[in-house]
Design a protein around this motif. Structure first.
Motif, PDB file in Angstrom:
ATOM      1  N   ALA A  13       0.840  -1.206   0.000  1.00 40.80           N
ATOM      2  CA  ALA A  13       0.000   0.000   0.000  1.00 40.80           C
ATOM      3  C   ALA A  13       0.873   1.254   0.000  1.00 40.80           C
ATOM      4  O   ALA A  13       0.603   2.210  -0.729  1.00 40.80           O
ATOM      5  N   ARG A  14       1.938   1.252   0.790  1.00 46.52           N
ATOM      6  CA  ARG A  14       2.852   2.391   0.837  1.00 46.52           C
ATOM      7  C   ARG A  14       3.498   2.619  -0.528  1.00 46.52           C
ATOM      8  O   ARG A  14       3.575   3.753  -1.011  1.00 46.52           O
ATOM      9  N   ASP A  15       3.939   1.535  -1.172  1.00 43.72           N
ATOM     10  CA  ASP A  15       4.547   1.620  -2.502  1.00 43.72           C
ATOM     11  C   ASP A  15       3.546   2.156  -3.525  1.00 43.72           C
ATOM     12  O   ASP A  15       3.880   3.008  -4.342  1.00 43.72           O
ATOM     13  N   PHE A  16       2.317   1.682  -3.470  1.00 35.22           N
ATOM     14  CA  PHE A  16       1.269   2.136  -4.388  1.00 35.22           C
ATOM     15  C   PHE A  16       1.036   3.638  -4.222  1.00 35.22           C
ATOM     16  O   PHE A  16       0.951   4.376  -5.197  1.00 35.22           O
ATOM     17  N   PRO A  51       0.718   9.276  -6.261  1.00 35.57           N
ATOM     18  CA  PRO A  51       0.407  10.183  -5.150  1.00 35.57           C
ATOM     19  C   PRO A  51      -1.052  10.628  -5.160  1.00 35.57           C
ATOM     20  O   PRO A  51      -1.659  10.804  -6.216  1.00 35.57           O
ATOM     21  N   LYS A  52      -1.586  10.799  -3.974  1.00 32.16           N
ATOM     22  CA  LYS A  52      -2.993  11.189  -3.834  1.00 32.16           C
ATOM     23  C   LYS A  52      -3.289  12.505  -4.535  1.00 32.16           C
ATOM     24  O   LYS A  52      -4.357  12.677  -5.121  1.00 32.16           O
ATOM     25  N   GLU A  53      -2.349  13.427  -4.492  1.00 30.43           N
ATOM     26  CA  GLU A  53      -2.570  14.744  -5.084  1.00 30.43           C
ATOM     27  C   GLU A  53      -2.811  14.666  -6.594  1.00 30.43           C
ATOM     28  O   GLU A  53      -3.575  15.440  -7.150  1.00 30.43           O
ATOM     29  N   ALA A  54      -2.137  13.739  -7.264  1.00 32.90           N
ATOM     30  CA  ALA A  54      -2.250  13.646  -8.721  1.00 32.90           C
ATOM     31  C   ALA A  54      -3.274  12.608  -9.169  1.00 32.90           C
ATOM     32  O   ALA A  54      -3.965  12.805 -10.164  1.00 32.90           O
ATOM     33  N   TYR A  55      -3.364  11.497  -8.443  1.00 33.05           N
ATOM     34  CA  TYR A  55      -4.195  10.382  -8.885  1.00 33.05           C
ATOM     35  C   TYR A  55      -5.409  10.121  -7.985  1.00 33.05           C
ATOM     36  O   TYR A  55      -6.170   9.199  -8.239  1.00 33.05           O
ATOM     37  N   ALA A  62      -6.195   5.937  -3.031  1.00 36.66           N
ATOM     38  CA  ALA A  62      -6.667   5.629  -1.684  1.00 36.66           C
ATOM     39  C   ALA A  62      -6.810   4.126  -1.520  1.00 36.66           C
ATOM     40  O   ALA A  62      -6.931   3.382  -2.496  1.00 36.66           O
ATOM     41  N   VAL A  63      -6.798   3.687  -0.259  1.00 34.87           N
ATOM     42  CA  VAL A  63      -7.196   2.321   0.056  1.00 34.87           C
ATOM     43  C   VAL A  63      -8.712   2.359   0.097  1.00 34.87           C
ATOM     44  O   VAL A  63      -9.305   3.032   0.936  1.00 34.87           O
ATOM     45  N   GLU A  64      -9.335   1.680  -0.845  1.00 35.07           N
ATOM     46  CA  GLU A  64     -10.794   1.749  -0.950  1.00 35.07           C
ATOM     47  C   GLU A  64     -11.470   0.868   0.098  1.00 35.07           C
ATOM     48  O   GLU A  64     -12.457   1.269   0.711  1.00 35.07           O
ATOM     49  N   SER A  65     -10.952  -0.338   0.294  1.00 33.54           N
ATOM     50  CA  SER A  65     -11.524  -1.237   1.298  1.00 33.54           C
ATOM     51  C   SER A  65     -10.453  -2.231   1.713  1.00 33.54           C
ATOM     52  O   SER A  65      -9.489  -2.479   0.988  1.00 33.54           O
TER      53      SER A  65
END
Length: 76
Positions: free
Chosen positions: A38-41, A46-50, A53-56
């Protein structure tokens, strides 16, 4: 028109797939490997560009973690 169980299953599967523009990946890993993945993903997308999030997530009986990561298809 004759409906088969397979037809019903296909229609129900299509309903579950959201058509919201996000790409989703589901992983099943041991806890420490799941954290690292999850950290690598999130570092890669990055959240700012894409809007990543962890959805579930859920813990399986064997102790593994099943989780779904989501991100936008592009950051244009």
């Amino acid at each position: 028109m004759v409906f088969r169980p397979r037809d019903l299953a296909s229609r129900m599967a299509e309903r579950r797939r959201p058509h919201d523009g996000y790409l989703r990946e589901t992983f099943t890993l041991p806890r420490d490997a799941a954290r690292a993945r999850a950290r690598d993903f999130l570092n890669r997308y990055p959240k700012e560009a894409y809007m990543s999030a962890v959805e579930s997530w859920r813990e399986l009986p064997g102790g593994d973690i099943e989780f779904t990561m989501r991100r936008l298809a592009s950051a244009d």
